[in-house]
Design a protein around this motif. Structure first.
Motif, PDB file in Angstrom:
ATOM      1  N   UNK A 121       0.695  -1.202  -0.054  1.00  0.00           N
ATOM      2  CA  UNK A 121      -0.205  -0.155  -0.106  1.00  0.00           C
ATOM      3  C   UNK A 121       0.693   1.203  -0.015  1.00  0.00           C
ATOM      4  N   UNK A 122       2.020   1.196   0.601  1.00  0.00           N
ATOM      5  CA  UNK A 122       2.864   2.374   0.821  1.00  0.00           C
ATOM      6  C   UNK A 122       3.476   2.746  -0.675  1.00  0.00           C
ATOM      7  N   UNK A 123       3.510   1.891  -1.527  1.00  0.00           N
ATOM      8  CA  UNK A 123       4.155   2.052  -2.642  1.00  0.00           C
ATOM      9  C   UNK A 123       3.232   2.402  -3.958  1.00  0.00           C
ATOM     10  N   UNK A 124       1.938   2.608  -3.661  1.00  0.00           N
ATOM     11  CA  UNK A 124       0.997   3.063  -4.498  1.00  0.00           C
ATOM     12  C   UNK A 124       1.371   4.533  -5.151  1.00  0.00           C
ATOM     13  N   UNK A 125       0.919   4.696  -6.375  1.00  0.00           N
ATOM     14  CA  UNK A 125       1.140   6.043  -7.060  1.00  0.00           C
ATOM     15  C   UNK A 125       0.724   7.062  -6.346  1.00  0.00           C
ATOM     16  N   UNK A 126       1.724   8.268  -6.363  1.00  0.00           N
ATOM     17  CA  UNK A 126       1.061   9.343  -5.894  1.00  0.00           C
ATOM     18  C   UNK A 126      -0.108  10.074  -6.397  1.00  0.00           C
ATOM     19  N   UNK A 127      -1.057  10.341  -5.563  1.00  0.00           N
ATOM     20  CA  UNK A 127      -2.291  11.086  -5.962  1.00  0.00           C
ATOM     21  C   UNK A 127      -2.067  12.305  -5.190  1.00  0.00           C
ATOM     22  N   UNK A 128      -3.269  13.149  -5.698  1.00  0.00           N
ATOM     23  CA  UNK A 128      -3.586  14.491  -5.013  1.00  0.00           C
ATOM     24  C   UNK A 128      -5.166  14.751  -4.910  1.00  0.00           C
ATOM     25  N   UNK A 129      -5.322  15.921  -4.264  1.00  0.00           N
ATOM     26  CA  UNK A 129      -6.752  16.230  -4.327  1.00  0.00           C
ATOM     27  C   UNK A 129      -7.211  16.641  -5.698  1.00  0.00           C
ATOM     28  N   UNK A 130      -6.145  16.990  -6.427  1.00  0.00           N
ATOM     29  CA  UNK A 130      -6.557  17.537  -7.838  1.00  0.00           C
ATOM     30  C   UNK A 130      -6.038  16.492  -9.141  1.00  0.00           C
ATOM     31  N   UNK A 131      -5.396  15.355  -8.461  1.00  0.00           N
ATOM     32  CA  UNK A 131      -5.208  14.258  -9.339  1.00  0.00           C
ATOM     33  C   UNK A 131      -5.552  12.814  -8.750  1.00  0.00           C
ATOM     34  N   UNK A 132      -6.898  12.749  -8.444  1.00  0.00           N
ATOM     35  CA  UNK A 132      -7.114  11.356  -7.494  1.00  0.00           C
ATOM     36  C   UNK A 132      -7.367  10.440  -8.461  1.00  0.00           C
ATOM     37  N   UNK A 133      -7.360   9.129  -7.970  1.00  0.00           N
ATOM     38  CA  UNK A 133      -8.061   7.916  -8.472  1.00  0.00           C
ATOM     39  C   UNK A 133      -9.466   8.373  -8.900  1.00  0.00           C
ATOM     40  N   UNK A 134      -9.855   7.806  -9.887  1.00  0.00           N
ATOM     41  CA  UNK A 134     -11.134   8.149 -10.483  1.00  0.00           C
ATOM     42  C   UNK A 134     -12.056   6.741 -10.245  1.00  0.00           C
ATOM     43  N   UNK A 135     -13.191   6.820  -9.531  1.00  0.00           N
ATOM     44  CA  UNK A 135     -14.049   5.523  -9.103  1.00  0.00           C
ATOM     45  C   UNK A 135     -15.129   5.670  -9.942  1.00  0.00           C
ATOM     46  N   UNK A 136     -15.555   4.737 -10.703  1.00  0.00           N
ATOM     47  CA  UNK A 136     -17.119   4.730 -11.182  1.00  0.00           C
ATOM     48  C   UNK A 136     -17.640   3.071 -10.672  1.00  0.00           C
ATOM     49  N   UNK A 137     -18.858   3.079 -10.571  1.00  0.00           N
ATOM     50  CA  UNK A 137     -19.777   1.971 -10.213  1.00  0.00           C
ATOM     51  C   UNK A 137     -20.147   1.175 -11.466  1.00  0.00           C
TER      52      UNK A 137
END
Length: 234
Positions: free
Chosen positions: A113-129
């Protein structure tokens, strides 16, 4: 003082951090000497929290910003289960995008988990259902109205009113920023989803072309065998 096992909905902390912070607050407020935390346990828990990887996620169906905190023992499966806790969307129904591709292109199943790519509030992981095409703004809390200003002048009352008006003003400011970010991320999410679908269609087109080639080759072989069989009979 209102005692509760959970932080109130009015708390501005994300649901992800609430999960880790609530036990720490409970340990600090414990009055039972046998259950009180020691300084070592408190600092140990805080250190563990600070060492976690914070992953920013934006859930498009609820237009909500999420935070997921991962340690080195957790992996992609754990990440998806933590998202399920916050969204009620099962892992098999989650579409996770990052930078114009699926998240599993950036993260292996055994990636810590600590090696996941860096994200930010302006560049987050996008989630769809996957099984839900509805989009609804998840934060439905009503904003407080500005206090009514009296005609009489009172230093004590004016200070209280100013404090209340400032709090309401900042609440509206946060809501405006939330809507602005939502509009920007929606545009980004649509582009990423279109790009991923385009990549998938390109792959399907390649597979289709290969199938056509194999089918044509098989037809030619069958035609050759058929002609050979007719020739031997004659």
């Amino acid at each position: 003082i209102q005692w509760s096992r959970e932080l109130p909905n009015s708390c501005l902390l994300s649901q992800g951090i609430k999960k880790h912070l609530t036990p720490i607050l409970a340990g600090l407020l414990e009055v039972n000497p046998q259950k009180m935390w020691t300084f070592e346990k408190f600092f140990g828990e805080v250190t563990n929290l600070l060492n976690k990887k914070k992953v920013f996620v934006y859930f498009m169906n609820k237009l909500a910003s999420l935070r997921v905190y991962l340690d080195k023992t957790q992996h992609l499966e754990d990440f998806q289960l933590l998202l399920t806790e916050q969204t009620d969307v099962e892992p098999g129904s989650q579409i996770l995008l990052l930078e114009d591709s699926l998240l599993n292109k950036h993260v292996e199943p055994n990636t810590p988990g600590t090696s996941f790519p860096d994200t930010s509030d302006g560049n987050p992981v996008i989630m769809f259902a996957k099984n839900n095409n509805g989009v609804k703004f998840g934060d439905e809390r009503e904003l407080a109205t500005f206090p009514t200003l009296p005609n009489l002048v009172s230093v004590e009352n004016d200070a209280t009113l100013a404090k209340s008006a400032t709090a309401v003003g900042y609440a509206h400011k946060r809501k405006i920023e939330q809507y602005t970010k939502c509009a920007r991320i929606m545009g980004m999410a649509v582009k990423q989803l279109v790009e991923v679908i385009s990549q998938q269609l390109d792959k399907l087109q390649d597979v289709s072309d290969k199938c056509k080639t194999l089918t044509k080759a098989t037809e030619n072989q069958l035609a050759f065998f058929s002609q050979s069989h007719e020739a031997t009979r004659s």
